[in-house]
Write an enzyme that holds these catalytic residues in place. Structure first.
Site, short mmCIF file in Angstrom:
data_model
loop_
_atom_site.label_atom_id
_atom_site.label_comp_id
_atom_site.label_asym_id
_atom_site.label_seq_id
_atom_site.Cartn_x
_atom_site.Cartn_y
_atom_site.Cartn_z
N CYS A 2 0.69 -1.18 -0.01
CA CYS A 2 -0.12 -0.04 -0.02
C CYS A 2 0.90 1.25 0.04
CB CYS A 2 -0.89 0.06 1.25
SG CYS A 2 -1.85 -1.41 1.43
N ARG A 27 2.98 0.24 -5.51
CA ARG A 27 2.94 -0.49 -4.17
C ARG A 27 1.61 -1.29 -4.18
NH1 ARG A 27 5.37 1.52 0.62
NH2 ARG A 27 7.31 2.40 -0.01
N TRP A 75 -2.93 -2.75 -1.82
CA TRP A 75 -2.63 -4.10 -1.98
C TRP A 75 -3.20 -4.82 -0.88
CZ3 TRP A 75 0.21 -8.37 -0.19
CH2 TRP A 75 0.67 -9.11 -0.99
N ASN A 99 -0.59 1.75 5.89
CA ASN A 99 0.26 0.87 5.12
C ASN A 99 0.82 0.07 6.41
OD1 ASN A 99 1.95 -0.57 3.68
ND2 ASN A 99 3.59 1.09 3.72
N GLY A 100 0.80 -1.35 6.18
CA GLY A 100 1.31 -2.14 7.23
C GLY A 100 0.40 -3.56 7.72
N GLU A 468 15.06 -17.17 -12.61
CA GLU A 468 14.63 -15.75 -12.97
C GLU A 468 13.82 -15.87 -14.34
OE1 GLU A 468 14.54 -13.08 -11.52
OE2 GLU A 468 13.85 -11.56 -13.13
N LYS A 472 9.99 -14.74 -14.16
CA LYS A 472 9.30 -13.35 -15.12
C LYS A 472 8.19 -14.18 -15.75
CE LYS A 472 11.01 -11.02 -14.34
NZ LYS A 472 11.65 -10.19 -13.29
N GLU A 475 5.26 -14.46 -13.39
CA GLU A 475 4.65 -12.89 -12.95
C GLU A 475 3.98 -12.20 -13.87
OE1 GLU A 475 7.73 -10.40 -10.43
OE2 GLU A 475 8.71 -11.26 -12.24
N HIS A 491 13.62 -36.97 -10.66
CA HIS A 491 13.30 -37.60 -9.47
C HIS A 491 12.12 -37.03 -8.96
CE1 HIS A 491 17.32 -39.22 -9.20
NE2 HIS A 491 17.74 -38.01 -9.64
N LYS A 588 5.12 -3.76 -6.66
CA LYS A 588 6.54 -3.78 -6.80
C LYS A 588 7.27 -3.73 -5.63
CE LYS A 588 9.83 -1.95 -10.11
NZ LYS A 588 10.11 -3.35 -10.58
C1 G6P Z 1 8.32 -8.09 -5.23
C2 G6P Z 1 8.33 -7.80 -6.49
C3 G6P Z 1 9.50 -8.66 -7.44
C4 G6P Z 1 10.79 -8.07 -6.46
C5 G6P Z 1 10.59 -8.44 -5.14
C6 G6P Z 1 11.75 -8.12 -4.40
O1 G6P Z 1 7.96 -9.36 -5.10
O2 G6P Z 1 7.13 -8.23 -7.43
O3 G6P Z 1 9.57 -8.41 -8.83
O4 G6P Z 1 11.80 -8.83 -7.25
O5 G6P Z 1 9.57 -7.95 -4.55
O6 G6P Z 1 11.87 -6.59 -4.37
P1 G6P Z 1 12.94 -5.66 -4.08
O7 G6P Z 1 12.53 -4.15 -4.33
O8 G6P Z 1 13.63 -5.84 -2.72
O9 G6P Z 1 14.29 -5.93 -5.07
#
Ligand code: G6P
Length: 593
Positions: A2, A27, A75, A99-100, A468, A472, A475, A491, A588
């Site tokens: 948030c 956020r 969020w 927020n929290g 990664e 991606k 996501e 396995h 994010k």
């Molecule tokens: C969230 C985002 C990811 C990111 C992660 C860590 O889950 O959706 O894309 O990698 O946070 O974020 P940071 O800002 O700590 O790299």
């Protein structure tokens, strides 16, 4: 997560709050809302979905003129993303945004119900509003907030309005909050981007400090006593909202990779500057992060162990903070975070600092908590990332870790072959050539976008790349995807392989090439549709779908492979009609545990 913002001053309050919400939307974007006051009455407008939907509703209320207000972009944590659960919440005389997460909200709710309070939402925030309202009788607002804080367990950043009171109040514990100011106005905000278009002067609220904002004036109280705060200046440029002709920020940010990579590689050209990358003093390294930041850590682990001979462990910050740590030897903890605000990574950093272990933050966002608090910081300087799925910031995290492995190996004398720094300077140009071939990745995306499940397999550093790549894809496209160590797939997990299921295999490590090819054949024999990503040097084997990237020294090879996987994910998501820059359920910056 948030984002919260508040304003009191001569500017058009609605505009300031809306602009702030747009900047904070990264956020969370489940719902948003605003509370405006003209000093007599309070108007609350809320909307499910994006800030633009809230804006439409606010435009219908043009004639309400406010001189202060608070706003929120959500969020969802406690309670689903509906209108009832949207902030601001109003109970009695109190209206607030939060927020929290309040951990004892259920207990407090029951207590407040017994006192006669009724609740309309499932949120912990409404409980805070009721709790504060219950403390107001016979107390001034500051004392009431202090009493409220004594009963709250958990994390919070709050923007508070109290009926018939011309002040805005701000308080925080464990969630970020700052106060910005100019001559005739004050702001409260989750981060500086929300207000940078108005001011770059701000103060940071510390735990349990209460700020009172009224037009151009602010005071900060700790334990009901007025205190002085240090004024900080941000040199953040804020968010450049233009997509530069690209359809999505994700694509724009991938295409920026060669430029920001070049800047980073140029930064360390001078040997003197390379000293900050040298890890040779340490015997053990723990790398801690979340999501892509943690996956960048796995690339670092592979390179630092291989070339510098230092033992490296990689942890998810949410696990690290609660695990028993055993430090035998001289240890460094590297905390990786694009935002520098991820709650678990911050907690891991603070804990390490408390026990006196060396910490190094690898952060993109210069005004962030980790950038400010960590003992040593290296900024990636990828520029602002707007797309929720990180791309260019991840590439720079990997680049810093690769350079660390290189510099440390050179200084320790463990490098078994000659590489001059100049060789790295070529990488951005090679990366450009990789990005230029996006039509190839698009063609493969066209063949797999309708699938519902897939695997990414690799060995060693190629497995780290797969983690990664797979993240991606899920996501942004919502395809179920798992990264697996190529040798481990059989396995158990191979039972999931079906006719036509895409299995993408990364092969850049010469020593493990034949082994990975065998694993590829195993899934092919079971009907999988295989895709190989490899280098020109290793490309002497068959395969239906293949992407071949230029060869560079092993420190930087990842940087030519992951962008391919980023683009592949992008085009798959595009074909599926997904909301690429704001995938569902994500945010994010993850500022709650
Ligand atoms: C969230 C985002 C990811 C990111 C992660 C860590 O889950 O959706 O894309 O990698 O946070 O974020 P940071 O800002 O700590 O790299």
């Amino acid at each position: 997560m948030c984002g919260i913002i508040g304003y009191s001053g001569n500017r058009e309050t609605k505009e300031v709050l809306l602009n702030g919400l747009y900047a904070l939307e990264y956020r969370g974007y489940d719902s948003s809302g605003i509370a405006l006051s003209d000093g007599v009455s309070t108007k609350i407008i809320r909307s499910v979905g994006r800030v633009c939907q809230l804006e439409d509703k606010i435009r219908d209320e043009e004639n309400f003129s406010a001189n202060y207000g608070i706003a929120h972009t959500r969020w969802a944590t406690n309670g689903e993303a509906n209108l009832f659960n949207s902030h601001p919440h109003q109970v009695g005389h109190v209206t607030l945004v939060h927020n929290g997460i309040i951990e004892n909200a259920d207990f407090l709710r029951q207590k407040l119900i017994r006192k006669g309070y009724m609740f309309n939402s499932d949120t912990d925030t409404e409980v805070i509003a009721a709790l504060l309202d219950s403390k107001l009788e016979g107390n001034n607002v500051i004392s009431a907030i202090n009493m409220m804080m004594k009963e709250l367990t958990g994390s919070y950043a709050l923007g508070i309005m109290v009926e018939h009171d011309p002040n805005l109040y701000a308080v925080r514990k464990d969630s970020p909050l700052l106060i910005g100011f100019e001559d005739d106005g004050c702001f409260l905000a989750s981060d500086i981007t929300a207000i940078i278009q108005y001011t770059n002067q701000y103060i940071l609220l510390d735990h349990c400090e209460i700020a009172v904002l009224n037009q151009g004036n602010y005071q900060v109280y700790k334990n009901c006593k007025l205190i002085e705060k240090e004024v900080l200046m941000s040199d953040s440029k804020g968010i450049d909202p233009s997509k530069c002709g690209y359809e999505h920020y994700m694509l724009k940010e991938i295409m920026e990779e060669p430029i920001v990579l070049k800047q980073l590689i140029d930064r360390y050209k001078e040997e003197d500057r390379q000293k900050e990358l040298d890890l040779s003093n340490y015997q053990e390294i723990d790398i801690v992060g979340c999501g892509s930041a943690m996956y960048a850590g796995f690339i670092g682990q592979s390179l630092i162990e291989e070339y510098a001979g230092i033992k490296v462990q990689v942890y998810s910050a949410s696990e690290y903070r609660y695990k028993r740590k055993i430090y035998h030897r001289k240890t460094l903890i590297i905390l990786i975070s694009q935002s520098g605000e991820t709650a678990d990574t911050i907690a891991a950093m603070r804990e390490a600092e408390k026990i006196g272990i060396d910490t190094l933050g690898l952060v993109n966002y210069p005004d962030s908590t980790i950038a400010r608090e960590c003992r040593r910081v290296i900024l990636t300087n990828a520029g602002v990332e707007i797309a929720v799925a990180t791309t260019k910031a991840y590439i720079l995290q990997v680049c810093v870790l690769s350079l660390m492995a290189y510099v440390t190996a050179k200084n320790k004398g463990t490098l078994k072959f000659d590489i001059e720094y100049e060789e790295f300077e070529n990488v951005p140009i090679l990366l450009e050539s990789v990005l230029e071939r996006s039509y190839e990745y698009q063609a493969i995306a066209n063949q797999i976008y309708s699938k519902e499940s897939c695997f990414y397999i690799g060995r060693g550093i190629d497995y780290a790349i797969c983690m990664e790549g797979s993240l991606k894809l899920k996501e942004v496209s919502y395809i179920h995807s798992e990264a697996y160590q190529a040798g481990e797939l059989k396995h158990g997990t191979i039972s999931l392989v079906e006719e036509g299921m895409p299995v993408l295999c990364v092969i850049t490590d010469k020593r493990l090439k034949e082994k990975s090819i065998s694993n590829l054949k195993e899934v092919e024999a079971r009907g999988a549709k295989t895709i190989v990503v490899t280098t020109f040097e290793l490309d002497d084997f068959g395969g239906e779908l293949k992407i071949v990237v230029p060869v560079v020294n092993s420190f930087m090879q990842t940087i030519l492979v992951v962008p391919v996987l980023q683009l592949l994910s992008y085009y798959v998501a595009l074909n599926r009609g997904c909301d690429i820059d704001k995938p569902k359920n994500l945010a994010k910056s993850v500022t709650v545990e």
